[in-house]
Design a protein around this motif. Sequence first.
Motif, PDB file in Angstrom:
ATOM      1  N   MET A   1       0.839  -1.181   0.000  1.00 38.05           N
ATOM      2  CA  MET A   1       0.000   0.000   0.000  1.00 38.05           C
ATOM      3  C   MET A   1       0.882   1.241   0.000  1.00 38.05           C
ATOM      4  O   MET A   1       1.759   1.396   0.835  1.00 38.05           O
ATOM      5  CB  MET A   1      -0.887   0.002   1.236  1.00 38.05           C
ATOM      6  N   ASP A   2       0.662   2.100  -0.955  1.00 40.33           N
ATOM      7  CA  ASP A   2       1.399   3.354  -1.016  1.00 40.33           C
ATOM      8  C   ASP A   2       0.717   4.392  -0.133  1.00 40.33           C
ATOM      9  O   ASP A   2      -0.506   4.513  -0.122  1.00 40.33           O
ATOM     10  CB  ASP A   2       1.439   3.876  -2.448  1.00 40.33           C
ATOM     11  N   ILE A   3       1.532   5.129   0.597  1.00 38.38           N
ATOM     12  CA  ILE A   3       1.005   6.220   1.417  1.00 38.38           C
ATOM     13  C   ILE A   3       1.049   7.484   0.572  1.00 38.38           C
ATOM     14  O   ILE A   3       2.090   7.815   0.001  1.00 38.38           O
ATOM     15  CB  ILE A   3       1.834   6.388   2.694  1.00 38.38           C
ATOM     16  N   PRO A   4      -0.073   8.197   0.487  1.00 40.77           N
ATOM     17  CA  PRO A   4      -0.110   9.394  -0.347  1.00 40.77           C
ATOM     18  C   PRO A   4       0.919  10.437   0.099  1.00 40.77           C
ATOM     19  O   PRO A   4       1.045  10.736   1.286  1.00 40.77           O
ATOM     20  CB  PRO A   4      -1.538   9.908  -0.166  1.00 40.77           C
ATOM     21  N   GLU A   5       1.643  10.976  -0.861  1.00 40.70           N
ATOM     22  CA  GLU A   5       2.732  11.909  -0.574  1.00 40.70           C
ATOM     23  C   GLU A   5       2.253  13.168   0.140  1.00 40.70           C
ATOM     24  O   GLU A   5       2.880  13.623   1.098  1.00 40.70           O
ATOM     25  CB  GLU A   5       3.431  12.284  -1.883  1.00 40.70           C
ATOM     26  N   TYR A   6       1.150  13.743  -0.309  1.00 43.50           N
ATOM     27  CA  TYR A   6       0.667  14.976   0.309  1.00 43.50           C
ATOM     28  C   TYR A   6       0.261  14.717   1.756  1.00 43.50           C
ATOM     29  O   TYR A   6       0.521  15.537   2.644  1.00 43.50           O
ATOM     30  CB  TYR A   6      -0.493  15.543  -0.504  1.00 43.50           C
ATOM     31  N   THR A   7      -0.298  13.568   2.019  1.00 46.94           N
ATOM     32  CA  THR A   7      -0.685  13.206   3.386  1.00 46.94           C
ATOM     33  C   THR A   7       0.550  13.049   4.266  1.00 46.94           C
ATOM     34  O   THR A   7       0.593  13.564   5.388  1.00 46.94           O
ATOM     35  CB  THR A   7      -1.499  11.901   3.372  1.00 46.94           C
ATOM     36  N   VAL A   8       1.561  12.363   3.767  1.00 49.98           N
ATOM     37  CA  VAL A   8       2.792  12.158   4.536  1.00 49.98           C
ATOM     38  C   VAL A   8       3.455  13.497   4.839  1.00 49.98           C
ATOM     39  O   VAL A   8       3.868  13.764   5.979  1.00 49.98           O
ATOM     40  CB  VAL A   8       3.759  11.241   3.764  1.00 49.98           C
ATOM     41  N   GLY A  13       4.916  17.743   8.519  1.00 52.01           N
ATOM     42  CA  GLY A  13       4.930  19.176   8.806  1.00 52.01           C
ATOM     43  C   GLY A  13       4.338  19.491  10.169  1.00 52.01           C
ATOM     44  O   GLY A  13       4.902  20.263  10.945  1.00 52.01           O
ATOM     45  N   ILE A  14       3.212  18.864  10.470  1.00 48.85           N
ATOM     46  CA  ILE A  14       2.575  19.084  11.775  1.00 48.85           C
ATOM     47  C   ILE A  14       3.506  18.611  12.893  1.00 48.85           C
ATOM     48  O   ILE A  14       3.728  19.332  13.873  1.00 48.85           O
ATOM     49  CB  ILE A  14       1.226  18.345  11.839  1.00 48.85           C
ATOM     50  N   ILE A  60     -10.344  25.023  -8.889  1.00 55.22           N
ATOM     51  CA  ILE A  60      -9.237  25.882  -9.295  1.00 55.22           C
ATOM     52  C   ILE A  60      -7.930  25.169  -8.944  1.00 55.22           C
ATOM     53  O   ILE A  60      -6.968  25.211  -9.697  1.00 55.22           O
ATOM     54  CB  ILE A  60      -9.341  27.246  -8.602  1.00 55.22           C
ATOM     55  N   VAL A  61      -7.928  24.528  -7.779  1.00 52.48           N
ATOM     56  CA  VAL A  61      -6.784  23.717  -7.350  1.00 52.48           C
ATOM     57  C   VAL A  61      -7.188  22.253  -7.495  1.00 52.48           C
ATOM     58  O   VAL A  61      -8.200  21.823  -6.942  1.00 52.48           O
ATOM     59  CB  VAL A  61      -6.400  24.022  -5.893  1.00 52.48           C
ATOM     60  N   ILE A  62      -6.402  21.517  -8.234  1.00 56.54           N
ATOM     61  CA  ILE A  62      -6.702  20.099  -8.472  1.00 56.54           C
ATOM     62  C   ILE A  62      -5.588  19.252  -7.862  1.00 56.54           C
ATOM     63  O   ILE A  62      -4.415  19.476  -8.124  1.00 56.54           O
ATOM     64  CB  ILE A  62      -6.815  19.816  -9.980  1.00 56.54           C
ATOM     65  N   TYR A  63      -5.987  18.301  -7.037  1.00 60.84           N
ATOM     66  CA  TYR A  63      -5.024  17.399  -6.406  1.00 60.84           C
ATOM     67  C   TYR A  63      -4.959  16.095  -7.189  1.00 60.84           C
ATOM     68  O   TYR A  63      -5.982  15.587  -7.648  1.00 60.84           O
ATOM     69  CB  TYR A  63      -5.453  17.090  -4.964  1.00 60.84           C
ATOM     70  N   HIS A  64      -3.753  15.573  -7.291  1.00 58.66           N
ATOM     71  CA  HIS A  64      -3.607  14.260  -7.908  1.00 58.66           C
ATOM     72  C   HIS A  64      -4.265  13.239  -6.977  1.00 58.66           C
ATOM     73  O   HIS A  64      -3.924  13.181  -5.791  1.00 58.66           O
ATOM     74  CB  HIS A  64      -2.128  13.925  -8.109  1.00 58.66           C
ATOM     75  N   PRO A  65      -5.202  12.458  -7.470  1.00 62.96           N
ATOM     76  CA  PRO A  65      -5.956  11.557  -6.587  1.00 62.96           C
ATOM     77  C   PRO A  65      -5.110  10.527  -5.851  1.00 62.96           C
ATOM     78  O   PRO A  65      -5.512  10.032  -4.803  1.00 62.96           O
ATOM     79  CB  PRO A  65      -6.950  10.872  -7.529  1.00 62.96           C
ATOM     80  N   ASP A  66      -3.932  10.214  -6.365  1.00 61.43           N
ATOM     81  CA  ASP A  66      -3.076   9.225  -5.697  1.00 61.43           C
ATOM     82  C   ASP A  66      -2.211   9.833  -4.597  1.00 61.43           C
ATOM     83  O   ASP A  66      -1.540   9.112  -3.867  1.00 61.43           O
ATOM     84  CB  ASP A  66      -2.155   8.545  -6.712  1.00 61.43           C
ATOM     85  N   GLU A  67      -2.201  11.167  -4.474  1.00 59.39           N
ATOM     86  CA  GLU A  67      -1.281  11.824  -3.549  1.00 59.39           C
ATOM     87  C   GLU A  67      -1.926  12.332  -2.274  1.00 59.39           C
ATOM     88  O   GLU A  67      -1.272  12.968  -1.461  1.00 59.39           O
ATOM     89  CB  GLU A  67      -0.553  12.975  -4.264  1.00 59.39           C
ATOM     90  N   PHE A  68      -3.219  12.104  -2.086  1.00 58.11           N
ATOM     91  CA  PHE A  68      -3.861  12.448  -0.820  1.00 58.11           C
ATOM     92  C   PHE A  68      -4.894  11.386  -0.498  1.00 58.11           C
ATOM     93  O   PHE A  68      -5.216  10.542  -1.330  1.00 58.11           O
ATOM     94  CB  PHE A  68      -4.444  13.871  -0.843  1.00 58.11           C
ATOM     95  N   LEU A  69      -5.395  11.399   0.764  1.00 66.00           N
ATOM     96  CA  LEU A  69      -6.284  10.328   1.219  1.00 66.00           C
ATOM     97  C   LEU A  69      -7.609  10.273   0.471  1.00 66.00           C
ATOM     98  O   LEU A  69      -8.250   9.242   0.418  1.00 66.00           O
ATOM     99  CB  LEU A  69      -6.561  10.492   2.717  1.00 66.00           C
ATOM    100  N   GLY A  70      -8.035  11.395  -0.053  1.00 69.44           N
ATOM    101  CA  GLY A  70      -9.321  11.438  -0.747  1.00 69.44           C
ATOM    102  C   GLY A  70     -10.483  11.765   0.181  1.00 69.44           C
ATOM    103  O   GLY A  70     -11.627  11.762  -0.248  1.00 69.44           O
ATOM    104  N   GLU A  80      -6.151  17.191   4.325  1.00 66.39           N
ATOM    105  CA  GLU A  80      -4.739  17.543   4.436  1.00 66.39           C
ATOM    106  C   GLU A  80      -4.536  19.055   4.419  1.00 66.39           C
ATOM    107  O   GLU A  80      -3.577  19.571   5.005  1.00 66.39           O
ATOM    108  CB  GLU A  80      -3.929  16.908   3.297  1.00 66.39           C
ATOM    109  N   ASP A  81      -5.436  19.782   3.762  1.00 70.93           N
ATOM    110  CA  ASP A  81      -5.305  21.236   3.706  1.00 70.93           C
ATOM    111  C   ASP A  81      -5.353  21.852   5.100  1.00 70.93           C
ATOM    112  O   ASP A  81      -4.682  22.857   5.363  1.00 70.93           O
ATOM    113  CB  ASP A  81      -6.406  21.844   2.842  1.00 70.93           C
ATOM    114  N   PHE A  82      -6.128  21.284   5.997  1.00 67.77           N
ATOM    115  CA  PHE A  82      -6.220  21.827   7.351  1.00 67.77           C
ATOM    116  C   PHE A  82      -4.922  21.580   8.127  1.00 67.77           C
ATOM    117  O   PHE A  82      -4.474  22.430   8.889  1.00 67.77           O
ATOM    118  CB  PHE A  82      -7.432  21.247   8.084  1.00 67.77           C
ATOM    119  N   GLY A  83      -4.331  20.425   7.925  1.00 64.24           N
ATOM    120  CA  GLY A  83      -3.053  20.146   8.581  1.00 64.24           C
ATOM    121  C   GLY A  83      -1.957  21.052   8.067  1.00 64.24           C
ATOM    122  O   GLY A  83      -1.155  21.584   8.847  1.00 64.24           O
TER     123      GLY A  83
END
Length: 110
Positions: A1-8, A13-14, A60-70, A80-83
Amino acid sequence: MDIPEYTVLTVLGILLVVLLELLVLRTGIFRRPAYWLAMAICLAFQIPVDGWLTKLSAPIVIYHPDEFLGIRFPWEIPIEDFGFGFAMMTLTIMVWQHLKNRRGADDDAE
């Protein structure tokens, strides 16, 4: 299972910002009501702006679906935007308070 990059990156960062505050800078912002009030105000503005930027009907901002939890909440905002927002705003307030404290200490030494 790949962990989404934006989530990681958001979680890292937090963690880094919280550890920087608790172990290095120690400004005490987490104990101050003014900090939490500032965060609530920023969050109140972040939700409509972020919701507008990321709404799925016309994004306006599009996230790659594989790079965040969805997971999107509220409306269509990726969680992830809130974090990321928390880490960015906390780091800014923390550095500002640290420099203010250091300046005060320098003034007292003179």
